[in-house]
Write a protein that holds these residues in place. Structure first.
Motif, PDB file in Angstrom:
ATOM      1  N   LEU A  13      36.561  42.517  52.102  1.00  0.00           N
ATOM      2  CA  LEU A  13      37.131  41.698  50.930  1.00  0.00           C
ATOM      3  C   LEU A  13      37.408  42.835  49.950  1.00  0.00           C
ATOM      4  CD1 LEU A  13      34.480  39.158  50.482  1.00  0.00           C
ATOM      5  CD2 LEU A  13      36.744  38.695  51.343  1.00  0.00           C
ATOM      6  N   PRO A  14      38.431  42.691  49.052  1.00  0.00           N
ATOM      7  CA  PRO A  14      39.093  43.705  48.263  1.00  0.00           C
ATOM      8  C   PRO A  14      38.042  43.876  47.040  1.00  0.00           C
ATOM      9  CG  PRO A  14      40.203  41.448  47.746  1.00  0.00           C
ATOM     10  CD  PRO A  14      39.489  41.350  49.248  1.00  0.00           C
ATOM     11  N   ALA A  15      37.878  44.739  46.430  1.00  0.00           N
ATOM     12  CA  ALA A  15      36.870  45.263  45.559  1.00  0.00           C
ATOM     13  C   ALA A  15      37.248  44.238  44.186  1.00  0.00           C
ATOM     14  CB  ALA A  15      36.844  46.752  44.950  1.00  0.00           C
ATOM     15  N   THR A  27      39.805  42.748  37.610  1.00  0.00           N
ATOM     16  CA  THR A  27      40.700  43.340  38.654  1.00  0.00           C
ATOM     17  C   THR A  27      40.067  43.175  40.079  1.00  0.00           C
ATOM     18  OG1 THR A  27      39.744  45.436  38.620  1.00  0.00           O
ATOM     19  CG2 THR A  27      41.635  45.186  37.186  1.00  0.00           C
ATOM     20  N   VAL A  28      41.108  42.854  40.938  1.00  0.00           N
ATOM     21  CA  VAL A  28      40.725  42.370  42.306  1.00  0.00           C
ATOM     22  C   VAL A  28      41.609  43.488  43.351  1.00  0.00           C
ATOM     23  CG1 VAL A  28      40.664  40.696  44.109  1.00  0.00           C
ATOM     24  CG2 VAL A  28      40.295  39.920  41.770  1.00  0.00           C
TER      25      VAL A  28
END
Length: 71
Positions: A13-15, A27-28
């Motif tokens: 998964l994106p941070a 922020t993603v």
């Protein structure tokens, strides 16, 4: 040697980054994302961010989304 179970491989998964000081910023994957619109959801996100290793009772989290309960 480690074997993997059959089926799809786990995805990464994106941070997610949540900044609380100086205003709520989210922020993603390094890209700005809109924070939750409601004040209760913002408070809940801030609480979960500040206590990532803690388990949380559903009743307590529900109270936070309504702006009640201890910090």
């Amino acid at each position: 040697m480690t074997s993997r179970p059959p089926g799809p491989h786990p995805t990464t998964l994106p941070a997610l980054r949540v900044e609380l000081l100086g205003g709520l910023r989210v922020t993603v994957g390094g890209r700005p994302s809109a924070p939750p619109a409601s004040p209760g959801a913002r408070l809940l996100l801030a609480h979960l961010t500040m206590h990532p290793e803690q388990t949380h009772a559903r009743e307590v989290l529900g109270a936070k989304t309504r702006g009640r309960g201890p910090a």
